[in-house]
Design a protein around this motif. Structure first.
Motif, short mmCIF file in Angstrom:
data_model
loop_
_atom_site.label_atom_id
_atom_site.label_comp_id
_atom_site.label_asym_id
_atom_site.label_seq_id
_atom_site.Cartn_x
_atom_site.Cartn_y
_atom_site.Cartn_z
N ALA A 168 0.76 -1.11 0.08
CA ALA A 168 -0.13 0.17 -0.20
C ALA A 168 1.02 1.30 -0.05
O ALA A 168 0.41 2.38 -0.25
CB ALA A 168 -0.94 0.00 1.03
N MET A 169 2.32 1.04 0.24
CA MET A 169 2.97 2.40 0.48
C MET A 169 3.95 2.44 -0.82
O MET A 169 4.48 3.59 -1.01
CB MET A 169 4.06 1.97 1.43
N PHE A 201 0.76 10.60 -0.16
CA PHE A 201 2.34 10.64 -0.26
C PHE A 201 3.01 10.89 0.94
O PHE A 201 4.02 10.42 1.37
CB PHE A 201 2.40 11.79 -1.20
N GLY A 202 2.35 11.99 1.95
CA GLY A 202 2.79 12.07 3.35
C GLY A 202 3.28 10.85 4.24
O GLY A 202 4.40 10.97 4.76
N GLN A 203 2.28 10.12 4.07
CA GLN A 203 2.36 8.66 4.95
C GLN A 203 3.54 7.80 4.41
O GLN A 203 4.23 7.24 5.02
CB GLN A 203 0.90 8.17 5.14
N LYS A 204 3.40 7.75 2.95
CA LYS A 204 4.40 6.91 2.40
C LYS A 204 5.73 7.67 2.59
O LYS A 204 6.64 6.71 3.00
CB LYS A 204 4.20 6.95 0.94
N ALA A 210 11.17 5.78 7.79
CA ALA A 210 11.34 4.80 9.00
C ALA A 210 11.79 3.42 8.57
O ALA A 210 12.71 2.91 9.24
CB ALA A 210 9.84 4.34 9.65
N ILE A 211 11.31 2.80 7.43
CA ILE A 211 12.08 1.54 7.11
C ILE A 211 13.49 1.67 6.50
O ILE A 211 14.25 0.97 7.11
CB ILE A 211 11.18 0.87 6.01
N LEU A 212 13.79 2.52 5.23
CA LEU A 212 15.07 2.77 4.84
C LEU A 212 15.96 3.32 5.74
O LEU A 212 16.95 3.01 6.00
CB LEU A 212 14.92 3.47 3.59
N ILE A 264 8.52 14.04 14.17
CA ILE A 264 7.44 14.96 14.63
C ILE A 264 6.22 15.20 13.85
O ILE A 264 5.27 15.30 14.18
CB ILE A 264 8.69 16.10 14.83
N THR A 265 6.60 15.15 12.57
CA THR A 265 5.58 15.15 11.62
C THR A 265 4.42 14.29 11.68
O THR A 265 3.47 14.60 11.90
CB THR A 265 6.20 15.02 10.14
#
Ligand code: HEM
Length: 316
Positions: A168-169, A201-204, A210-212, A264-265
């Motif tokens: 989904a990302m 897009f912001g969540q992606k 967070a992952i990479l 923070i975002t």
């Protein structure tokens, strides 16, 4: 002048003794007692000799830039969102309308374990960064260990976190470019239909950071935590262990800054900017009203597939 002459003489003296093998500057048998610990081996001398490669850059950034940049990001991002909240405010959606399960239980559990890990990692990372102004000593040492514990929790949840959301990302050129163009509708007080799938897009951006970014932080963090490792690849790259530590520290700081800014975002978006967002990560459900406006493409898909029985009308 006197001090300089004394220093040069002592250094020359020490070298003479090393070269003559009288007294090793670094007791080579230490490496035997420390099981090949390269950091106490004669390699230390080599490292000092080519300090100009990564050493100088690391010290320059460490002394002049890292703390300053972390402070600017920490304060700057919070101030920007405080202004956004005061001028635009939160997006409020009708919660008394039909809801859709967006976050099944397993996703919520994985998410909150990841959240716990960062709640341990981020503040302790900042404590280590600003340790000098926080009295240093035991407080910073304990923070370092809590930072490591948080990292272990993040390592455990890393694969599940990637697995549950990776599909989904994936980026969608059409939706994500239009989302960027309208900045997700976050500069508009009114509800506008934002072209986005299950995730905007912001969540992606946050997920991939967070992952990479998280992966880079684990590797560079491990290098700095364990310090003593002998990797053949290093010499192939004309690097030695101390260089790798310097490169790890520089990378860890810069990637850490990017993760701090997006974390923070993430907190602002999920706790302040969207009313009901926190609820959705606790119950798993999101209102069709929110989906229609913040995840419009996903909403259309659910409508077409019959997961949403009728098109939601805002003014009804
Ligand atoms: C205390 C810390 C945290 C809180 C309060 C929090 C809260 C939330 C909330 C409320 C949502 C649902 C957003 C929505 O769909 O409206 C969410 C989604 C998400 N969270 Fe967190 N979260 C935290 C930490 C983390 C951490 C540490 C990670 C990753 C390492 C993470 C990754 C995600 C991702 C990828 C999503 C889905 C997309 C998004 O909304 O960004 N969260 N979080």
């Amino acid at each position: 002048m006197k001090k300089t002459v004394l220093f040069i003489l002592m250094t020359l003296g020490a070298y003479a003794r090393v070269i003559s093998g009288q007294v090793p500057l670094v007791q080579t048998d230490l490496s035997a007692s420390k099981g090949g610990d390269l950091l106490v081996s004669s390699q230390m001398i080599q490292n000092i000799l080519h300090y100009q490669t990564w050493g100088e850059l690391f010290v320059y950034l460490q002394v002049h830039w890292f703390r300053l940049l972390f402070a600017v990001i920490l304060i700057g991002v919070i101030v920007v969102f405080a202004i956004h909240y005061l001028i635009i405010g939160a997006k409020v959606f009708n919660e008394n309308c039909p809801c859709v399960l967006v976050y099944p239980l397993f996703q919520r559990v994985v998410h909150w374990i990841a959240a716990l890990s960062f709640v341990l990692i981020i503040p302790t990372g900042l404590i280590m960064e600003f340790g000098k102004y926080l009295g240093g000593g035991e407080f910073v040492r304990i923070s370092r260990h809590i930072h490591a514990i948080g990292t272990v929790i993040f390592i455990i949840v890393f694969i599940p976190l990637f697995y549950i959301w990776v599909r989904a990302m994936l980026l969608s050129f059409r939706d994500d470019t239009r989302w960027i163009y309208m900045l997700g509708g976050y500069l508009n007080k009114k509800h506008v239909k934002v072209p986005a799938g299950k995730f905007t897009f912001g969540q992606k951006m946050w997920f991939w950071m967070a992952i990479l970014g998280g992966f880079v932080m684990i590797v560079t963090g491990a290098a700095m935590y364990f310090q003593n490792f002998d990797i053949a690849l290093l010499s192939k790259l004309h690097l030695d262990q101390v260089d790798l530590l310097r490169i790890s520290a520089i990378t860890h700081n810069f990637v850490g800054m990017a993760i701090l800014a997006l974390f923070i975002t993430h907190l602002y978006m999920s706790l302040f900017a969207i009313k009901g967002s926190l609820q959705s990560m606790i119950t798993g459900f999101k209102s069709v009203h929110e989906l229609k406006y913040l995840h419009h493409s996903y909403y259309r898909k659910l409508l077409t597939k019959g997961f949403i029985s009728e098109d939601y009308e805002e003014d009804k």
